[in-house]
Design an enzyme around this catalytic site. Structure first.
Site, short mmCIF file in Angstrom:
data_model
loop_
_atom_site.label_atom_id
_atom_site.label_comp_id
_atom_site.label_asym_id
_atom_site.label_seq_id
_atom_site.Cartn_x
_atom_site.Cartn_y
_atom_site.Cartn_z
N GLU A 74 0.81 -1.22 0.00
CA GLU A 74 0.00 0.00 0.00
C GLU A 74 0.85 1.26 0.00
OE1 GLU A 74 -2.46 -3.36 1.05
OE2 GLU A 74 -0.58 -2.62 1.93
N HIS A 144 -11.22 -6.24 8.42
CA HIS A 144 -11.96 -5.99 7.18
C HIS A 144 -13.26 -5.24 7.45
CE1 HIS A 144 -9.32 -9.38 6.12
NE2 HIS A 144 -9.34 -8.89 4.89
#
Length: 339
Positions: A74, A144
Site C-alpha cells: 500500500e 476488514h
C-alpha cells in the site's frame, strides 16, 4: 451539457438504469478512463476486476497500460500514485480494504496532502484519488470492517468523500477524480450489492462539500454518511410513528464539510444527533458536535447526541453489539427530544 446538469445527474442525455453500488462505481471508472486519456486505474487485483468487481472489464477495454495490478504494498501504491499525479495525470488508486490503508498513511498525510503547500503552488498532485471500501460487512472482523475516515479528516490538504448509494457513488466519484485536489474516497462495502437504485447512464457529477437534506423534519436533526444513512432512515421512520419529526442530512463530503447546511437545520430543530460506525472517541462526529455547539449554542435545546461504534477493536462475533443500530439511534432520538 451544462455544469448544472452534470452536477445534478443529468446523465449526458441518456436514461437511467437500476444498478447496484459496485456497478455504479464501475461505470464511473469507465467514464473517467474514456473521457481523459491521462487517467489510470491500479491497485491490488484490479486487473481482473478486484475482490468486489468494481474494476471489471476496465483492463479489457482500456488496456493493461492504463489498468493494472500492483504489488501487495500500500505504501508503494500511494507513493506511485502521488508521483503519477504530480506529472499531470489522473491517478485512481485502489486500496483493497480501508483497514490496509495505514501502511500508506505517511505517503498520504505527509506527501500528498502537503505537495502543493510545500512548493508554494508550483506543483501539486491534485489528480490523485484513493478509492477504498470501508466499514462493516457482517462478517469482516477487525481487519476488514474498520472506518478510518477521521484519521484523514485531521489532515489539511486532503478531501474525504463517502457516498450512501449507487447514484451518489457515481456522481461523487467522478467529481472526486476531476477535482484539482487529492481525494480519499471511501466506499461502503456493505452496500456494494445490497443498495440498488436508478442511476443515470451517462456522465454526471455531484458537488463536493455540499450536504444533502434527504428528509425534512422539525424536531431533531440527524447527520450521517455512507452506509449509516440507511440505518438512520429506518430510525426516522420509527420515530415518526411516535410523532417525532426528524430532519436527516447526508454529509457526503467530510472534509471540507458543509457547516452551513447543518447549522441551518439545527437552528430550526434545536437538537442534533450524529451517527457513524467508527469508534465514538475522536470520531468525526466529535468535530461536528463541537462546531455546531459553537455556531448554534443559543439555539440548542439539548446536548448533542452521538450514536457511534464502541471504543474497541472491531469485533467479529459481537459485531451486532458494536454497531450503532436503529434501536440505539431511536432511543437517543427520544432521549434528546424529551430532554
Amino acid at each position: 451539457m451544462g455544469v448544472a446538469e452534470r452536477r445534478e445527474g443529468g446523465g449526458g442525455g441518456g436514461g437511467t438504469k437500476a444498478v447496484n453500488l459496485f456497478t455504479a462505481v464501475n461505470q464511473a471508472l469507465h467514464i473517467a478512463l474514456d473521457t481523459d486519456p491521462r487517467s489510470y486505474v491500479f491497485g491490488e487485483d484490479v486487473g481482473f476486476g478486484g475482490v468486489f468487481r468494481c474494476t471489471t472489464g476496465l483492463a479489457d477495454r482500456f488496456g493493461k497500460n492504463r489498468v493494472f495490478n500492483t504489488p501487495l504494498c500500500e505504501q508503494g501504491i500511494a507513493g506511485f500514485a502521488i508521483g503519477l499525479a504530480a506529472m499531470g495525470n489522473r491517478a485512481i488508486a485502489e486500496i483493497q480494504f480501508a483497514d490496509y490503508i495505514f501502511p500508506a498513511f505517511d505517503q498520504l498525510v505527509n506527501e500528498a496532502a502537503k505537495f502543493r503547500y510545500r512548493s508554494g503552488n508550483e506543483f501539486n498532485c491534485g489528480g490523485l484519488t484513493i478509492r477504498s471500501p470501508y466499514g462493516a460487512v457482517g462478517h469482516g472482523g477487525h481487519y476488514h470492517s474498520q472506518s478510518p475516515e477521521a484519521f484523514f479528516c485531521h489532515v489539511p490538504g486532503l478531501k474525504v468523500v463517502i457516498p450512501r448509494s449507487p447514484r451518489e457513488a457515481k456522481g461523487l466519484l467522478l467529481a472526486s477524480i476531476r477535482d484539482p485536489n487529492p481525494v480519499i474516497f471511501f466506499e461502503p462495502k456493505w452496500l456494494y450489492r445490497l443498495s440498488v437504485e436508478e442511476v443515470p447512464e451517462g456522465d454526471y457529477m455531484l458537488p463536493l462539500s455540499q450536504a444533502e437534506v434527504i428528509r425534512k423534519g422539525s424536531d431533531i436533526t440527524l447527520i450521517g454518511w455512507g452506509a449509516q444513512l440507511a440505518v438512520l432512515e429506518q430510525a426516522c421512520e420509527d420515530a415518526a410513528k411516535d410523532g417525532i419529526s426528524c430532519e436527516l442530512i447526508d454529509l457526503r463530503t467530510l472534509i471540507p464539510w458543509d457547516k452551513e447546511t447543518v447549522e441551518a437545520s439545527v437552528s430550526k430543530t434545536g437538537k442534533l444527533l450524529i451517527s457513524h460506525e467508527a469508534p465514538i472517541t475522536g470520531g468525526f462526529g466529535a468535530e461536528i458536535a463541537a462546531s455546531i455547539a459553537e455556531r448554534c449554542f443559543l439555539r440548542l435545546e439539548a446536548p448533542v447526541a452521538r450514536v457511534c461504534g464502541l471504543d474497541t477493536p472491531f469485533p467479529l462475533v459481537y459485531e451486532p453489539f458494536y454497531m450503532p443500530t436503529k434501536n440505539k439511534i431511536l432511543d437517543a432520538i427520544k432521549a434528546t427530544v424529551n430532554y
